[in-house]
Design a protein around this motif. Structure first.
Motif, PDB file in Angstrom:
ATOM      1  N   ARG A  75       0.829  -1.210   0.000  1.00 27.38           N
ATOM      2  CA  ARG A  75       0.000   0.000   0.000  1.00 27.38           C
ATOM      3  C   ARG A  75       0.864   1.262   0.000  1.00 27.38           C
ATOM      4  N   LEU A  76       1.939   1.233   0.796  1.00 23.25           N
ATOM      5  CA  LEU A  76       2.830   2.394   0.844  1.00 23.25           C
ATOM      6  C   LEU A  76       3.504   2.614  -0.501  1.00 23.25           C
ATOM      7  N   VAL A  77       4.017   1.549  -1.097  1.00 17.07           N
ATOM      8  CA  VAL A  77       4.668   1.655  -2.404  1.00 17.07           C
ATOM      9  C   VAL A  77       3.677   2.138  -3.459  1.00 17.07           C
ATOM     10  N   LEU A  78       2.449   1.631  -3.388  1.00 18.57           N
ATOM     11  CA  LEU A  78       1.437   2.062  -4.341  1.00 18.57           C
ATOM     12  C   LEU A  78       1.159   3.553  -4.204  1.00 18.57           C
ATOM     13  N   GLN A  79       1.020   4.024  -2.957  1.00 20.18           N
ATOM     14  CA  GLN A  79       0.755   5.443  -2.748  1.00 20.18           C
ATOM     15  C   GLN A  79       1.892   6.304  -3.280  1.00 20.18           C
ATOM     16  N   GLN A  80       3.130   5.859  -3.056  1.00 22.69           N
ATOM     17  CA  GLN A  80       4.284   6.605  -3.561  1.00 22.69           C
ATOM     18  C   GLN A  80       4.336   6.590  -5.086  1.00 22.69           C
ATOM     19  N   ASN A  81       4.047   5.433  -5.666  1.00 23.68           N
ATOM     20  CA  ASN A  81       4.073   5.331  -7.127  1.00 23.68           C
ATOM     21  C   ASN A  81       2.995   6.188  -7.767  1.00 23.68           C
ATOM     22  N   VAL A  82       1.812   6.217  -7.139  1.00 16.69           N
ATOM     23  CA  VAL A  82       0.728   7.033  -7.690  1.00 16.69           C
ATOM     24  C   VAL A  82       1.101   8.510  -7.627  1.00 16.69           C
TER      25      VAL A  82
END
Length: 487
Positions: A397-404
């Motif tokens: 979830r953290l990586v996804l938020q950063q990627n977005v």
């Protein structure tokens, strides 16, 4: 040893030939024009990571089915037939025989009634794991799709840059021919730019040709990179269909926060970690079930055959008046009795099979007391696995938020560059148009003409590249929202 080496070499060549044949088949399916959809389909079909993820999902599907099948009863048949040789005693008539034949036959069934819900939790856990691996497979497909899209757009961008470079060469060549005609006629004066204008334009044409050569090399390099991604032999004459709209590009309508919230529900990597966390919880519940007693029911039927099994049969006729060896008291008369004679014969296999049947049924209760602490250690291990799954889910979830957020910022930058290059290209094109007219009329020198020309050329090339960069950035955000469309 030599034959083993030759066999391995032959096998390697066969596998290599099969792989090359498959690649050649995929390449042959590409016609004169390659569409983006075809490129994506070929890349997904040939990609090693996608195929590996597919095999893992299929393997887990088998494991899941086995978890279901573990709740079915066990049914087994037994057949044991043996022949013994040597000196043996016949237990029926106490005579010695040299050969005996025995057989044991049976069928048994066993069904687990209760086992601490271990079987049920294993079914749920393996089902969750199968779903998670399917999301992993989709994630690999999505990654390949985005990579193909990027490489495909790079080819289109390189092609547009080549077209712009060729138009630039055409414009400079026209001016060069004009000056050469004036020089041949003796009309090249200071008003026309002077004699220095002719070598200046020739140098500019040479620079245009260098730019075209570089653009052609970039185009071919990007095409080779695309075909490498497709994992098929390169075909130089293939043209790429441009189904991507590059005009009237507008600002992206969604905000980063809403994109992230949508991505949490659709991006396969996050869905995979969520489901694998559920699987870990079920595995832990199954491990704890080992603390409970297990109850099972079993039933079976057995029979046997023994070649020395004998039965007696009466013989017709009765002998009477046989002397028993006893005498009637007070006389010499013997005591007589009647006797029936018998013959012995072996009991047939079919008769013994039927007569010796022995059905059975029973319940088995197994109470775990001390089993090398396997259950406790297994529970501890499953707790650690659950903790790992929770960490992976949080990190995803953290990586996804950063990627977005990063993708959104990249999109904003790409849009700003696209808008600025659009305005810059239009302005420089207009200034060059005026400078071109003035140079043709002899109002400005060749140095001024080349200066305006170079600025207009650079702006046009930058705009050609900026269009596709912005399109790709928007496609990435579309992917995070589950609406990536391949035109």
């Amino acid at each position: 040893m030599r034959y083993s080496f030759l066999f391995l070499l032959s096998l390697t060549l066969t596998l290599s030939a099969g792989r090359l044949s498959a690649q050649q088949s995929a390449a042959d399916s590409i016609g004169a024009v390659l569409t983006l959809r075809q490129a994506v389909d070929i890349a997904i079909r040939n990609n090693l990571l996608v195929n590996q993820a597919d095999i893992q999902a299929q393997s887990q599907r088998i494991t899941m089915h086995q978890a279901w099948d573990n709740m079915l009863p066990n049914i087994n048949g037994q057949v044991n037939q043996s022949i013994s040789y040597g000196h043996a005693l016949n237990p029926f008539n106490y005579t010695y025989v040299s050969q005996t034949t025995t057989g044991n036959y049976g069928i048994s069934a066993n069904l687990v009634l209760f086992q601490g819900l271990q079987l049920q939790n294993q079914v749920r856990a393996q089902s969750y794991l199968y779903e998670g691996l399917k999301y992993d497979l989709q994630a690999q497909k999505d990654y390949i799709t985005l990579t193909v899209l990027l490489d495909y757009l790079q080819v289109l961008s390189s092609r547009d840059v080549l077209h712009v470079s060729m138009e630039q060469l055409t414009s400079d060549t026209t001016q060069l021919h004009r000056l050469e005609d004036l020089a041949a006629a003796g009309n090249l004066t200071t008003a026309n730019g002077g004699m220095e204008a002719l070598p200046n334009l020739r140098g500019q044409v040479a620079q245009d040709q260098i730019t075209i050569a570089t653009a052609m090399n970039n185009l071919e390099s990007n095409k080779i990179q695309l075909f490498n991604l497709l994992n098929v032999p390169y075909k130089k004459d293939v043209e790429l269909e441009n189904s991507v709209t590059t005009t009237d590009l507008s600002a992206y309508p969604s905000a980063s926060d809403s994109i992230y919230q949508t991505a949490l529900t659709v991006v396969p990597t996050v869905k995979s970690t969520e489901i694998k966390q559920l699987a870990a919880r079920r595995f832990l519940a199954a491990a704890r079930g080992g603390y409970f007693p297990s109850l099972s029911i079993g039933a079976g039927i057995n029979t046997n055959y023994y070649s020395l099994d004998l039965k007696e049969t009466s013989v017709a006729g009765v002998q009477t008046g046989l002397n028993t060896g006893y005498y009637v008291q007070g006389s010499n008369a013997s005591v007589l009795y009647d006797k029936t004679n018998y013959n012995s014969e072996r009991v047939s296999w079919g008769d013994q099979f039927t007569a010796n049947k022995s059905p059975n049924i029973g319940l088995t209760l197994n109470i775990p007391i001390l089993n090398n602490l396997r259950v406790r250690n297994n529970v501890k291990q499953q707790k650690l696995n659950l903790r790992t799954a929770e960490i992976n889910n949080t990190n995803a979830r953290l990586v996804l938020q950063q990627n977005v957020e990063q993708s959104f910022q990249n999109m904003l930058l790409a849009f700003k560059q696209y808008k600025n290059y659009t305005d810059q290209s239009a302005d420089f094109a207009e200034s060059f148009r005026i400078a071109n007219i003035k140079f043709t009329e002899g109002v400005v020198t060749s140095d001024v003409y080349i200066q305006f020309k170079q600025r207009a050329d650079a702006a046009a090339i930058n705009l050609a590249a900026a269009r596709y960069i912005y399109i790709f950035r928007t496609k990435v955000l579309d992917y995070y929202q589950g609406r990536l469309a391949i035109p």
